[in-house]
Design an enzyme around this catalytic site. Structure first.
Site, PDB file in Angstrom:
ATOM      1  N   ASP A  51       0.815  -1.216   0.000  1.00  0.00           N
ATOM      2  CA  ASP A  51       0.000   0.000   0.000  1.00  0.00           C
ATOM      3  C   ASP A  51       0.849   1.266   0.000  1.00  0.00           C
ATOM      4  O   ASP A  51       0.308   2.377   0.017  1.00  0.00           O
ATOM      5  CB  ASP A  51      -0.970   0.005   1.184  1.00  0.00           C
ATOM      6  N   HIS A  81       9.015  -4.683  12.604  1.00  0.00           N
ATOM      7  CA  HIS A  81       9.428  -3.281  12.511  1.00  0.00           C
ATOM      8  C   HIS A  81       9.981  -2.861  13.875  1.00  0.00           C
ATOM      9  O   HIS A  81       9.243  -2.835  14.871  1.00  0.00           O
ATOM     10  CB  HIS A  81       8.238  -2.401  12.155  1.00  0.00           C
ATOM     11  N   GLU A 122      13.232   1.883  14.168  1.00  0.00           N
ATOM     12  CA  GLU A 122      13.064   2.879  13.098  1.00  0.00           C
ATOM     13  C   GLU A 122      12.931   4.257  13.743  1.00  0.00           C
ATOM     14  O   GLU A 122      13.865   5.055  13.721  1.00  0.00           O
ATOM     15  CB  GLU A 122      11.832   2.552  12.261  1.00  0.00           C
TER      16      GLU A 122
END
Length: 375
Positions: free
Chosen positions: A31, A216, A219
Site C-alpha cells: 500500500d 518493525h 526505526e
C-alpha cells in the site's frame, strides 16, 4: 569486496547498470507503492472523494511532500488514501500485479512485499479473500514481467498492525497460506507506545509452527524496541533496525566500539532491512552521507537495502542504490554484497536462496563488471 567510503570512484556503476543489476528487496509495502495514476482511477471507480489531488503527477508530488515531515506518525497518515482504494478484489489484484511488474522492470529478481490484510476488509472481503487476491496479482505480475523479458519472484509477508489486537489471527492466516505465496509475518505501525511485546502470543504461535517473521523495530524508536524484538519476541530480521547505530561508538581515530546489543546483532548475523530514503523522511538520518548504512557496511553487519514505500519516498531500488553510490562511492561489488546479504536473509528455503545467488545474482553482476573491460 572493499567498500569505498568517500568520493565516487571511476568504476562506480552508471544509472543504467544499477537498474540492470539483479537486486533483492525484503522490505516493501504494497500500500506504499501504488502508481499515482492507479490511485486516481481506483478512487474514481470506488467513489472515494478525499484525494488531495486528482492529477496523477500532482498526486505523486503531494505524497512526497506529505511524507517529508520528519515524523513517522505524519508519514503513516499518507496511507489513509492508498488503503481506502484497496477494498475490492479487483483493486488488490491490480495493484499487486503492477507492483511485481514495476519491481521487475527495475531489476529486482526477488522481492518480499508486505501488507496488512486487516486493513482491506471495509468492502466486505474476508481475510482469506484478501490474501488470495494479492497472491493472484503477484503471480499475474510475474507472468507479465516474463513477457517483457524480466524475471522476478514475489513472496508476501502478512502484516499485523501493532496498535490493533489481531496479530494472532493474522499469524494464523500467514501459517495457513504458507507455501502458497506467503513466506512470513510482520508487525508494523507506530513504534512509540506499541511495543512488540504486546503481540507475544502471535510470535509464540509462529515459533511453534517453525514459521518466519520480521518485526518493525529500531526505526523511530531506539534500542529498547530492537532488544524486545530480538530477545522477547525472537524476530528473524529487523524491519529497519537503523537505530542500532545508537549502540555503536565511533572513536576519534575512526575505530568503532560496539555495545553488547550491537555486537549481538552483528555476531548473530541478524539482517537489517535498511530503507535509506524512508529513514531520511522519518528523521532517522539527516542525509544519505550520514545514514548509518555506511558505518554498518564498513563493520560488516548483515545490512540490506530496501525501498519501504516507493510512492511516499519517490524511490525504487535503483534510486536507493544511486543515492548510496553518490554518498559512499559504492561499486558493483558493494551492490552485489548487499544483494547477496538480502538473498541469504530471505524467507524461502535455503536451496532456493542458494540457487538465486549462484544462478542469478552472481552471474548478473559478473556480466555487468565485465563491461568495464570494454570501456
Amino acid at each position: 569486496m572493499t567498500s569505498q567510503t568517500s568520493g565516487t570512484p571511476a568504476n562506480s556503476p552508471a544509472p543504467d547498470q544499477i537498474r540492470r543489476a539483479p537486486k533483492v528487496l525484503l522490505h516493501d509495502h504494497l500500500d506504499g507503492g501504488l502508481r499515482p495514476g492507479t490511485i486516481v482511477e481506483l478512487a474514481d471507480a470506488c467513489g472515494y472523494p478525499r484525494l488531495p489531488e486528482t492529477d496523477p503527477g500532482k498526486l505523486g508530488a503531494w505524497f512526497g511532500r506529505a511524507a517529508d515531515s520528519g515524523s513517522l506518525e505524519r508519514y503513516l497518515e499518507t496511507f489513509s488514501h492508498t488503503v481506502a482504494v484497496l477494498q475490492t478484489r479487483d483493486a488488490l489484484f491490480r495493484v499487486a500485479a503492477e507492483c511485481a511488474e514495476d519491481l521487475a522492470a527495475d531489476g529486482v529478481v526477488y522481492a518480499e512485499v508486505r501488507y496488512a490484510p486487516e486493513q482491506h476488509l471495509a468492502g466486505g472481503l474476508s481475510l482469506e479473500e484478501v490474501v488470495e487476491a494479492v497472491d493472484a496479482g503477484f503471480r499475474e505480475g510475474e507472468r507479465r514481467a516474463r513477457e517483457n523479458g524480466h524475471r522476478i519472484r514475489v513472496g508476501a509477508l502478512l502484516t499485523a498492525m501493532r496498535h490493533a489486537a489481531r496479530s494472532l489471527e493474522i499469524a494464523e492466516l500467514a501459517d495457513r497460506h504458507r507455501d502458497l505465496g506467503v513466506v512470513g509475518f510482520d508487525i508494523a505501525g507506530a513504534e512509540a507506545g506499541h511495543p512488540p511485546t504486546r503481540h507475544l502470543d502471535a510470535f509464540e504461535y509462529l515459533k511453534r509452527a517453525n514459521n518466519h517473521f520480521t518485526i518493525h523495530a529500531g526505526e523511530a524508536f531506539g534500542l529498547p524496541s530492537i532488544w524486545q524484538a530480538l530477545q522477547w519476541c525472537g524476530a528473524d530480521r529487523l524491519g529497519h533496525g537503523v537505530r542500532i547505530i545508537d549502540d555503536i561508538e565511533v572513536r576519534a581515530d575512526g575505530s568503532a566500539r560496539l555495545g553488547r546489543l550491537a555486537s549481538y546483532v552483528r555476531d548473530k548475523r541478524i539482517p537489517l532491512e535498511l530503507c535509506p530514503s524512508s529513514n531520511l523522511q522519518t528523521g532517522a538520518a539527516s542525509s544519505y552521507a550520514d545514514h548509518p548504512i555506511g558505518l554498518l557496511r564498513k563493520l560488516n553487519f548483515r545490512a540490506t537495502v530496501n525501498t519501504d514505500n516507493r510512492l511516499m519516498s519517490h524511490t525504487s531500488m535503483s534510486r536507493e542504490f544511486e543515492h548510496l553510490v553518490d554518498a559512499f562511492g559504492y561499486t558493483l561489488d558493494d551492490m552485489q554484497w548487499f544483494s547477496v546479504n538480502a538473498m541469504k536473509s530471505a524467507f524461502i528455503p535455503f536451496d532456493e536462496r542458494l540457487a538465486m545467488i549462484n544462478d542469478v545474482i552472481k552471474p548478473g553482476y559478473a556480466g555487468l563488471k565485465s563491461e568495464w573491460l570494454f570501456q
